[in-house]
Design an enzyme around this catalytic site. Structure first.
Site, PDB file in Angstrom:
ATOM      1  N   HIS A 231      -7.132  -4.530  10.441  1.00 23.71           N
ATOM      2  CA  HIS A 231      -7.115  -4.287   8.965  1.00 23.71           C
ATOM      3  C   HIS A 231      -5.706  -4.836   8.657  1.00 23.71           C
ATOM      4  O   HIS A 231      -4.653  -5.126   9.297  1.00 23.71           O
ATOM      5  CB  HIS A 231      -7.091  -2.864   8.612  1.00 23.71           C
ATOM      6  CG  HIS A 231      -5.703  -1.926   8.799  1.00 23.71           C
ATOM      7  ND1 HIS A 231      -6.025  -0.748   9.691  1.00 23.71           N
ATOM      8  CD2 HIS A 231      -4.547  -1.975   8.605  1.00 23.71           C
ATOM      9  CE1 HIS A 231      -4.905  -0.316   9.906  1.00 23.71           C
ATOM     10  NE2 HIS A 231      -3.958  -0.720   9.125  1.00 23.71           N
TER      11      HIS A 231
ATOM     12  N   ASN B 243      -7.341  -2.603  14.548  1.00 17.40           N
ATOM     13  CA  ASN B 243      -8.735  -3.072  14.073  1.00 17.40           C
ATOM     14  C   ASN B 243      -8.880  -4.038  13.259  1.00 17.40           C
ATOM     15  O   ASN B 243     -10.030  -4.264  12.554  1.00 17.40           O
ATOM     16  CB  ASN B 243      -9.691  -1.849  13.412  1.00 17.40           C
ATOM     17  CG  ASN B 243      -8.904  -1.102  12.188  1.00 17.40           C
ATOM     18  OD1 ASN B 243      -8.009  -1.616  11.772  1.00 17.40           O
ATOM     19  ND2 ASN B 243      -9.532  -0.061  11.855  1.00 17.40           N
TER      20      ASN B 243
ATOM     21  N   ASP C 252       0.770  -1.219   0.150  1.00 16.50           N
ATOM     22  CA  ASP C 252      -0.029  -0.195   0.046  1.00 16.50           C
ATOM     23  C   ASP C 252       0.988   1.262  -0.027  1.00 16.50           C
ATOM     24  O   ASP C 252       1.957   1.347   0.331  1.00 16.50           O
ATOM     25  CB  ASP C 252      -0.981   0.100   1.112  1.00 16.50           C
ATOM     26  CG  ASP C 252      -0.312  -0.298   2.593  1.00 16.50           C
ATOM     27  OD1 ASP C 252       1.012  -0.188   2.506  1.00 16.50           O
ATOM     28  OD2 ASP C 252      -0.977  -0.673   3.549  1.00 16.50           O
TER      29      ASP C 252
ATOM     30  N   GLU D 101      -9.788  -1.958   5.532  1.00 12.99           N
ATOM     31  CA  GLU D 101     -10.266  -1.587   6.682  1.00 12.99           C
ATOM     32  C   GLU D 101     -11.428  -2.451   6.810  1.00 12.99           C
ATOM     33  O   GLU D 101     -12.080  -3.178   5.871  1.00 12.99           O
ATOM     34  CB  GLU D 101     -11.021  -0.223   6.540  1.00 12.99           C
ATOM     35  CG  GLU D 101      -9.659   0.870   6.596  1.00 12.99           C
ATOM     36  CD  GLU D 101      -8.862   1.483   7.993  1.00 12.99           C
ATOM     37  OE1 GLU D 101      -8.889   0.314   8.650  1.00 12.99           O
ATOM     38  OE2 GLU D 101      -8.335   2.375   8.232  1.00 12.99           O
TER      39      GLU D 101
HETATM   40  C1  GLP Z   1      -0.410   0.642   8.555  1.00  7.93           C
HETATM   41  C2  GLP Z   1      -0.227  -0.350   7.109  1.00  7.93           C
HETATM   42  C3  GLP Z   1      -0.207  -1.681   7.464  1.00  7.93           C
HETATM   43  C4  GLP Z   1       0.148  -2.172   8.936  1.00  7.93           C
HETATM   44  C5  GLP Z   1      -0.455  -1.495  10.009  1.00  7.93           C
HETATM   45  C6  GLP Z   1       0.310  -1.736  11.276  1.00  7.93           C
HETATM   46  O1  GLP Z   1      -1.709   1.095   8.669  1.00  7.93           O
HETATM   47  N1  GLP Z   1      -0.934   0.165   6.240  1.00  7.93           N
HETATM   48  O2  GLP Z   1       0.213  -2.391   6.440  1.00  7.93           O
HETATM   49  O3  GLP Z   1       0.251  -3.426   9.196  1.00  7.93           O
HETATM   50  O4  GLP Z   1      -0.353   0.053   9.737  1.00  7.93           O
HETATM   51  O5  GLP Z   1       1.533  -0.962  11.587  1.00  7.93           O
HETATM   52  P1  GLP Z   1       2.302  -1.083  12.688  1.00  7.93           P
HETATM   53  O6  GLP Z   1       3.128  -2.325  12.384  1.00  7.93           O
HETATM   54  O7  GLP Z   1       3.075  -0.047  12.887  1.00  7.93           O
HETATM   55  O8  GLP Z   1       1.457  -1.439  14.147  1.00  7.93           O
END
Ligand code: GLP
Length: 240
Positions: free
Chosen positions: A137, A135, A67, A142
């Site tokens: 995702h 959440n 993404d 989402e």
């Molecule tokens: C973002 C990314 C996800 C990631 C998530 C959790 O929203 N788009 O791909 O898994 O955050 O991030 P973190 O690893 O910093 O908790």
């Protein structure tokens, strides 16, 4: 779904890097589906280390990222393009021409979504790495995202904007839209590796592994994939 619980973040990172290194060793032309976020930083460090020791090489490896934010100028320190260079690509022997991220500043974002999905269909991930949002995702899919979705533009939820604001100077600077691989594109990977650490991920991890398969928790769809490894530290595994 194979679940591995580790003592701490470092052990999670080491084990996860091992899984990716095995894929690279088995196929020097492998396609790695990569993720951003704070969780994979440790495993990227381990991969950099393995590359420096010549245990693995990225010379012929191709990558596709999950993404990207919409609207951040090229080179912006919070862009996922910058993140990948800073945390992995600039430190291994990869050819940058073999790395792919969705373009969040394309003039025609719908066309960009179609381009990225076509690319993914051509390059099917040997392994897709995923973090998980609090959440549930995955990528930026989402809750309520259809399981058959392909690359699309999303309006980020308030909870995701809040979670990700810790990396920005001010919450008002967090983009409100992103472009993400869809759930069908993720499920098309031959193998999936999920990493999570910390107690704020415990509920999402529980819903992913033991909850009902529902679009309310995007990660729960992974229960339907035949080759998923989940590596979590004991805090994230607390509710399992
Ligand atoms: C973002 C990314 C996800 C990631 C998530 C959790 O929203 N788009 O791909 O898994 O955050 O991030 P973190 O690893 O910093 O908790």
């Amino acid at each position: 779904m194979k679940v591995i619980v580790t003592e701490n973040y470092d052990e999670m990172s080491k084990k996860a890097a091992e899984v990716i290194a095995e894929v690279i060793k088995a196929d020097e032309n492998a396609v790695l589906g990569l993720a951003t976020g704070t969780t994979p930083i440790g495993l990227y460090k381990e991969l950099i280390d393995k590359c420096a020791k010549k245990e693995i090489s990225f010379k012929n490896i191709k990558t596709v990222n999950l993404d990207e934010y919409v609207g951040l100028p090229k080179g912006h320190v919070q862009s996922y393009d910058y993140f990948m260079k800073d945390n992995l690509f600039n430190h291994v022997d990869i050819d940058l021409a073999n790395t792919n991220l969705p373009n969040g500043i394309a003039a025609d974002l719908d066309a960009e979504c179609a381009r990225y999905t076509a690319l993914l269909n051509k390059m099917r991930q040997s392994i897709q790495l995923l973090g998980i949002g609090s959440n549930g995702h995955i990528g930026f899919n989402e809750p309520k995202t259809p399981f058959d979705s392909t690359t699309h533009i999303v309006n980020l939820t308030e909870s995701t904007i809040k979670d990700n604001s810790r990396l920005f100077d001010d919450i008002s600077e967090v983009p409100t839209k992103a472009i993400t691989m869809g759930i069908a594109n993720i499920m098309n990977a031959k193998k999936i590796l999920v990493v999570a650490n910390g107690e704020n991920k415990a509920k999402a991890v529980y819903n992913m592994v033991k909850g009902p398969v529902t679009e309310d928790c995007p990660a729960s769809v992974l229960q339907k994939h035949e080759d998923v490894i989940v590596i979590v530290d004991k805090k994230a595994a607390a509710l399992l």
